[in-house]
Design a protein around this motif. Structure first.
Motif, short mmCIF file in Angstrom:
data_model
loop_
_atom_site.label_atom_id
_atom_site.label_comp_id
_atom_site.label_asym_id
_atom_site.label_seq_id
_atom_site.Cartn_x
_atom_site.Cartn_y
_atom_site.Cartn_z
N SER A 79 -11.46 12.02 64.64
CA SER A 79 -12.07 10.98 63.79
C SER A 79 -12.36 9.72 64.58
N VAL A 80 -11.42 9.31 65.40
CA VAL A 80 -11.63 8.12 66.23
C VAL A 80 -12.77 8.35 67.20
N SER A 81 -12.84 9.52 67.79
CA SER A 81 -13.92 9.85 68.71
C SER A 81 -15.27 9.81 68.01
N ALA A 82 -15.35 10.40 66.83
CA ALA A 82 -16.61 10.41 66.09
C ALA A 82 -17.04 8.99 65.71
N ALA A 83 -16.10 8.16 65.28
CA ALA A 83 -16.43 6.78 64.92
C ALA A 83 -16.89 6.00 66.15
N MET A 84 -16.23 6.19 67.28
CA MET A 84 -16.62 5.49 68.50
C MET A 84 -17.99 5.95 68.97
N LEU A 85 -18.26 7.25 68.89
CA LEU A 85 -19.57 7.76 69.27
C LEU A 85 -20.66 7.17 68.39
N TYR A 86 -20.43 7.14 67.10
CA TYR A 86 -21.43 6.58 66.18
C TYR A 86 -21.68 5.10 66.47
N ILE A 87 -20.64 4.35 66.62
CA ILE A 87 -20.79 2.91 66.85
C ILE A 87 -21.47 2.65 68.19
N ALA A 88 -21.03 3.34 69.24
CA ALA A 88 -21.61 3.13 70.56
C ALA A 88 -23.08 3.56 70.60
#
Length: 97
Positions: A79-88
């Motif tokens: 979940s953290v990875s997906a959120a970071m990917l989306y934001i970046a």
């Protein structure tokens, strides 16, 4: 115990967290060089790699990636990875690369 035996024991037992650490070092290097979006993407990929390794490796082999149960660790890191990917990926670059 010789220094060589100690290093072998540490690296053999903790290689998953060291791999993730290399992603973070590369990401911070990109951020320092001014490529903060690319650095954020590399960091998100590193967290994703941690999630996959936590799911794929046994608790004995995963080393310091083990915090709670396998599915809780995988779900939180993914979940953290997906959120970071989306934001970046979607954040405005503000004139940078």
């Amino acid at each position: 115990m010789t220094p060589r035996e100690f290093a072998r024991k540490v690296f053999a037992g903790q290689w998953p967290i060291l791999v993730v650490g290399l992603f973070f070092v590369a990401a911070f290097g990109l951020v320092v060089a001014g490529y903060w979006r690319r650095g954020a993407l590399v960091m998100a990929i590193g967290v994703g790699v941690a999630a996959v390794m936590r799911l794929a490796l046994s608790e004995d082999r995963a080393g310091l990636l083990v915090v709670r149960s396998r599915m809780i660790d995988f779900a939180t890191t993914a979940s953290v990875s997906a959120a970071m990917l989306y934001i970046a990926w979607t954040i405005d670059p503000l004139g940078t690369s």
